[in-house]
Design a protein around this motif. Structure first.
Motif, PDB file in Angstrom:
ATOM      1  N   ALA A 313       0.850  -1.194   0.000  1.00 41.40           N
ATOM      2  CA  ALA A 313       0.000   0.000   0.000  1.00 41.40           C
ATOM      3  C   ALA A 313       0.887   1.245   0.000  1.00 41.40           C
ATOM      4  O   ALA A 313       2.037   1.203   0.444  1.00 41.40           O
ATOM      5  CB  ALA A 313      -0.920  -0.003   1.222  1.00 41.40           C
ATOM      6  N   PRO A 314       0.396   2.375  -0.500  1.00 43.37           N
ATOM      7  CA  PRO A 314       1.217   3.603  -0.547  1.00 43.37           C
ATOM      8  C   PRO A 314       1.333   4.270   0.818  1.00 43.37           C
ATOM      9  O   PRO A 314       0.903   5.407   1.023  1.00 43.37           O
ATOM     10  CB  PRO A 314       0.453   4.478  -1.551  1.00 43.37           C
ATOM     11  CG  PRO A 314      -0.959   4.031  -1.433  1.00 43.37           C
ATOM     12  CD  PRO A 314      -0.914   2.557  -1.155  1.00 43.37           C
ATOM     13  N   LEU A 315       1.910   3.542   1.774  1.00 42.52           N
ATOM     14  CA  LEU A 315       2.041   4.041   3.142  1.00 42.52           C
ATOM     15  C   LEU A 315       3.490   4.200   3.578  1.00 42.52           C
ATOM     16  O   LEU A 315       3.752   4.615   4.706  1.00 42.52           O
ATOM     17  CB  LEU A 315       1.324   3.089   4.117  1.00 42.52           C
ATOM     18  CG  LEU A 315      -0.176   2.871   3.869  1.00 42.52           C
ATOM     19  CD1 LEU A 315      -0.725   1.830   4.833  1.00 42.52           C
ATOM     20  CD2 LEU A 315      -0.933   4.178   4.022  1.00 42.52           C
ATOM     21  N   LEU A 316       4.449   3.834   2.702  1.00 41.04           N
ATOM     22  CA  LEU A 316       5.884   3.929   3.010  1.00 41.04           C
ATOM     23  C   LEU A 316       6.248   3.118   4.248  1.00 41.04           C
ATOM     24  O   LEU A 316       7.080   3.529   5.051  1.00 41.04           O
ATOM     25  CB  LEU A 316       6.301   5.397   3.191  1.00 41.04           C
ATOM     26  CG  LEU A 316       6.127   6.309   1.971  1.00 41.04           C
ATOM     27  CD1 LEU A 316       6.541   7.730   2.312  1.00 41.04           C
ATOM     28  CD2 LEU A 316       6.905   5.790   0.787  1.00 41.04           C
ATOM     29  N   ARG A 317       5.628   1.958   4.398  1.00 42.26           N
ATOM     30  CA  ARG A 317       5.910   1.090   5.542  1.00 42.26           C
ATOM     31  C   ARG A 317       6.215  -0.312   5.038  1.00 42.26           C
ATOM     32  O   ARG A 317       5.393  -0.928   4.358  1.00 42.26           O
ATOM     33  CB  ARG A 317       4.718   1.051   6.500  1.00 42.26           C
ATOM     34  CG  ARG A 317       4.480   2.347   7.258  1.00 42.26           C
ATOM     35  CD  ARG A 317       3.210   2.261   8.078  1.00 42.26           C
ATOM     36  NE  ARG A 317       3.214   1.098   8.950  1.00 42.26           N
ATOM     37  CZ  ARG A 317       2.144   0.649   9.607  1.00 42.26           C
ATOM     38  NH1 ARG A 317       0.984   1.266   9.458  1.00 42.26           N
ATOM     39  NH2 ARG A 317       2.224  -0.408  10.374  1.00 42.26           N
ATOM     40  N   ASP A 318       7.404  -0.794   5.350  1.00 45.47           N
ATOM     41  CA  ASP A 318       7.806  -2.157   4.997  1.00 45.47           C
ATOM     42  C   ASP A 318       7.630  -3.026   6.232  1.00 45.47           C
ATOM     43  O   ASP A 318       8.531  -3.136   7.069  1.00 45.47           O
ATOM     44  CB  ASP A 318       9.245  -2.176   4.504  1.00 45.47           C
ATOM     45  CG  ASP A 318       9.661  -3.548   4.002  1.00 45.47           C
ATOM     46  OD1 ASP A 318       8.824  -4.470   4.043  1.00 45.47           O
ATOM     47  OD2 ASP A 318      10.819  -3.706   3.567  1.00 45.47           O
ATOM     48  N   ALA A 319       6.445  -3.615   6.345  1.00 48.06           N
ATOM     49  CA  ALA A 319       6.143  -4.423   7.522  1.00 48.06           C
ATOM     50  C   ALA A 319       6.660  -5.850   7.390  1.00 48.06           C
ATOM     51  O   ALA A 319       6.561  -6.625   8.341  1.00 48.06           O
ATOM     52  CB  ALA A 319       4.634  -4.442   7.766  1.00 48.06           C
ATOM     53  N   ILE A 320       7.211  -6.232   6.228  1.00 53.18           N
ATOM     54  CA  ILE A 320       7.738  -7.582   6.018  1.00 53.18           C
ATOM     55  C   ILE A 320       9.247  -7.613   6.221  1.00 53.18           C
ATOM     56  O   ILE A 320       9.788  -8.488   6.898  1.00 53.18           O
ATOM     57  CB  ILE A 320       7.381  -8.088   4.607  1.00 53.18           C
ATOM     58  CG1 ILE A 320       5.863  -8.092   4.426  1.00 53.18           C
ATOM     59  CG2 ILE A 320       7.934  -9.485   4.380  1.00 53.18           C
ATOM     60  CD1 ILE A 320       5.126  -9.021   5.340  1.00 53.18           C
ATOM     61  N   SER A 321       9.959  -6.655   5.610  1.00 50.19           N
ATOM     62  CA  SER A 321      11.417  -6.504   5.753  1.00 50.19           C
ATOM     63  C   SER A 321      12.172  -7.754   5.322  1.00 50.19           C
ATOM     64  O   SER A 321      13.072  -8.230   6.012  1.00 50.19           O
ATOM     65  CB  SER A 321      11.780  -6.130   7.201  1.00 50.19           C
ATOM     66  OG  SER A 321      11.262  -4.866   7.531  1.00 50.19           O
ATOM     67  N   VAL A 322      11.809  -8.311   4.181  1.00 48.45           N
ATOM     68  CA  VAL A 322      12.601  -9.373   3.556  1.00 48.45           C
ATOM     69  C   VAL A 322      13.451  -8.682   2.495  1.00 48.45           C
ATOM     70  O   VAL A 322      12.977  -8.387   1.400  1.00 48.45           O
ATOM     71  CB  VAL A 322      11.703 -10.456   2.942  1.00 48.45           C
ATOM     72  CG1 VAL A 322      12.554 -11.535   2.280  1.00 48.45           C
ATOM     73  CG2 VAL A 322      10.812 -11.073   4.007  1.00 48.45           C
ATOM     74  N   LEU A 323      14.702  -8.404   2.820  1.00 50.56           N
ATOM     75  CA  LEU A 323      15.554  -7.548   2.005  1.00 50.56           C
ATOM     76  C   LEU A 323      16.709  -8.343   1.411  1.00 50.56           C
ATOM     77  O   LEU A 323      17.213  -9.290   2.028  1.00 50.56           O
ATOM     78  CB  LEU A 323      16.104  -6.389   2.845  1.00 50.56           C
ATOM     79  CG  LEU A 323      15.052  -5.547   3.589  1.00 50.56           C
ATOM     80  CD1 LEU A 323      15.734  -4.521   4.476  1.00 50.56           C
ATOM     81  CD2 LEU A 323      14.121  -4.866   2.608  1.00 50.56           C
TER      82      LEU A 323
END
Length: 691
Positions: A313-323
């Motif tokens: 979603a366009p919220l600028l939040r990476d709630a998964i953080s699989v980088l």
């Protein structure tokens, strides 16, 4: 009274007004006002507000020679209330509560009744606080009853399941990329972006500090070299995997040290939407298969579907953080800078791509088939677009054949030196529907196939002329057609098919000599002896020339138009099979033929077989609903590799969106498009076009 000194004049107390007494009781004891001590009076005088009060009531501050320590004075109850009220005002001003204007004092009235005592400052503050709280509560209740943007975009329900989310009637799930191949090609994400499904893609990019990366890479080099030395001491063969890893790390250190690239961490997530769980599972497998073909592997965010939804979603939040770590070059290949383009080295110009202002240059004959359908409301520019396509195709050597129901193409035909043929009861041009194609390759089509296909086309024409046949009449008509050709010694032998074909009068005579054909001959007689005699009852008296040819049926009666268009198309089809070359056949207002099953069936057969004879069929219709409501109409669309949708009406846009699988945004684009604007479909790609 003796004269007072100057000092005494300055400190002289003015005589008390009525109802006041200093150093004694007030003359009017009916007030019952409490006495105020000297110290209280002294405090009273220290207040600025009290100074004003004293001035207003005629009191002055006592002089230095006067002792009020034992004196008593009384204030009327009205003035006591004023003092209390002024004190509360001062208190509220200090606490920055809503300011209250100082009320004017009034002179005491001896005969006034005993008023209600005023509230204390604490009670007054509580009252104001309660009023403020009530006001805020009222505002809250009012705002709760107002419609907000969140109320509009919020789904009816949001159900979180371990493997998917349910947003109202829509199901969705999120996938994350956990591994990438060694090399990434440019625009590798383009097939996913242009995938014809509803999907959100989230890209989360985190830059890394070069100094920290260099220290980590130095450690990695030491570990790899240590592993290689240990293996060498043990006499183990060289490990190509370790050597490759060492080379990659050293190369990365070199470019980082020179400042040519930077290192980033990338999180890539996909959220897929579907109307059913079965469809969601199918789309998920398709996406995984497409990415797996590029050695990019994904997993579902099980038990974290809500976090995955937030990540895309366009919220600028990476709630998964699989980088995963990527350098500048690899990261640049991920950016979705590409969009669907329809620009080829050869072909004709159709318009401008509204997505990126590139030119749509396309050759329809490079697709699976060269058929095209154009749907638009009246006045949206469809005829102008087709005229441009016909003119530009003619410049590249393509023959153009047009069935013109409204004389729209006459000026263009005259401008390019084409042949404009008027088909009407008063015209000189005649078409014999019994003509057979000649000069066909016997290896591709035998004489039996040619005769059978011709009789099949004539069977549909007779059915259209007489308004329908019963099964018994159907068999009699087929038998009569074979006998009509037999009268001219035409059989399945290819040589016999070079003979002069029969005409409608011959077929009518055969039917008249057969039993059970009275009803057929009665309905067919108007095309032989009645009002429409001569139009379809004479040999063909013109040839289909190369270049630009248009057939006009505007002057025909409405009853004859479907029959005439059927006959013209059958004639064109016969000539095309005799001389195969690159041609475009344009049928304007094709909904005339879709009204009748036999003509719609013939048009469908033409669309399926056109590719074999190097023919591109273009079908134009403004009555989209009637065209697509026919089972043959949808089949024609399925057999057309190129589709053009210009401005649509609100009544037909839903069926168009359902037929072509349009998104909500594309549907509204068709509703709001200007003249000459719409969607251009070519194979698997489609773009917004401006002609």
């Amino acid at each position: 009274m003796a004269d007072l000194s100057d000092n005494q004049k300055k400190t002289q107390i003015p005589p008390p007004k009525e109802g006041f007494s200093l150093g004694g009781q007030a003359p009017n004891q009916s007030f019952g006002a409490p006495a105020v001590s000297g110290s209280q009076a002294s405090d009273f005088w220290q207040s600025d507000q009290t100074k004003n009060l004293g001035t207003d009531t005629g009191l002055s501050k006592p002089g230095p020679n006067q002792n009020l320590s034992t004196s008593k004075f009384q204030l009327p109850p009205q003035d006591i209330q004023v003092v209390s009220r002024q004190s509360s005002v001062v208190s509220r001003q200090k606490n920055q509560i809503v300011p209250e204007q100082q009320p004017p004092t009034t002179a005491p009235q001896p005969s006034a009744p005993n008023p209600r005592p005023s509230a204390s400052p604490t009670q007054d503050a509580r009252i104001i606080a309660k009023e403020t709280l009530d006001q805020r509560e009222a505002e809250k209740v009012f705002h709760e009853g107002m419609l907000s943007v969140r109320d509009i975009i919020a789904p009816a329900a949001f159900v979180i399941n371990p493997g998917y989310l349910q947003l109202g009637d829509t199901f969705c799930k999120t996938l994350f990329v956990y591994t990438y191949p060694r090399y990434l090609e440019a625009n590798w994400l383009s097939p996913i972006i242009n995938y014809d499904i509803t999907m959100d893609i989230g890209l989360h990019i985190h830059p890394l500090e070069t100094a920290n990366v260099m220290r980590e890479l130095k450690t990695q080099v030491g570990k790899i070299q240590s592993s290689m030395m240990i293996a060498q001491e043990k006499g183990a063969p060289r490990d190509p995997e370790l050597e490759t890893a060492l080379g990659d790390v050293e190369a990365l250190r070199d470019v980082l040290q020179r400042g040519e690239v930077r290192l980033f961490q990338l999180g890539l997530y996909f959220t897929i939407y579907a109307h059913t769980l079965e469809e969601l599972g199918t789309l998920t497998k398709q996406l995984e298969s497409t990415l797996g073909g590029m050695l990019i592997y994904t997993k579902e965010t099980l038990l974290q579907m809500d976090s995955g939804f937030v990540a895309t979603a366009p919220l600028l939040r990476d709630a998964i953080s699989v980088l995963r770590n990527l350098d500048t070059g690899s990261l640049s290949s991920v950016f979705p800078f590409t969009s669907s383009e329809l620009t080829q080295e050869d072909g004709i110009l159709y318009g401008v791509n509204r997505h990126n202002n590139s030119l749509i240059i396309f050759d329809r004959f490079n697709l699976e088939n060269a058929n095209s359908v154009v749907f638009a409301k009246s006045g949206s520019g469809k005829s102008y677009m087709i005229k441009l396509e016909a003119l530009r195709s003619l410049m590249f050597g393509t023959d153009i054949i047009i069935v013109d129901p409204e004389n729209e193409y006459k000026n263009l035909c005259d401008a390019v030196g084409g042949s404009y043929l008027r088909i009407s009861l008063n015209s000189q041009q005649r078409i014999n529907p019994f003509d057979l194609p000649r000069g066909l390759d016997p290896e591709k089509e035998s004489g039996e196939d040619i005769l059978r296909s011709t009789i099949s086309s004539l069977h549909g024409l007779i059915n259209l002329m007489v308004g329908g046949l019963t099964p018994e009449e159907d068999a009699l008509v087929e038998k009569g057609l074979y006998e009509a050709y037999a009268l001219k010694d035409i059989t399945t032998d290819p040589e016999s098919q070079k003979n002069e074909p029969p005409i409608m009068q011959d077929f009518y005579n055969v039917l008249s000599n057969m039993n059970g054909t009275e009803s057929i001959t009665r309905r067919l007689s108007k095309y032989v002896e009645g009002t429409f005699a001569g139009l379809f009852n004479a040999p063909t008296n013109f040839e289909l020339k190369p270049g630009f040819v248009a057939f006009s049926v505007r002057d025909l009666e409405e009853e004859l138009r479907p029959v005439a268009m059927y006959t013209i198309l059958n004639y064109i089809w016969t000539k095309i099979r005799m001389d195969m070359r690159r041609r475009l056949m344009i049928i304007d207002e094709a909904w005339w033929m879709m009204q009748y099953e036999d003509s719609a069936k013939f048009l469908h057969g033409l669309a399926k077989r056109a590719r074999k004879y190097y023919l591109g069929l273009t079908i134009i219709s403004q009555d989209v609903e009637d065209f697509l409501s026919s089972r043959f109409g949808k089949a024609i669309v399925s057999n057309s590799s190129m589709q053009v949708l210009l401005k649509q009406s609100t009544a037909s846009v839903d069926i168009v969106a359902e037929t072509f699988g349009l998104t909500e945004g594309e549907k509204y684009l068709l509703l709001e498009s200007d003249i000459g604007e719409g969607l251009f479909f070519a194979g698997l790609n489609h773009v917004a076009i401006k002609v």
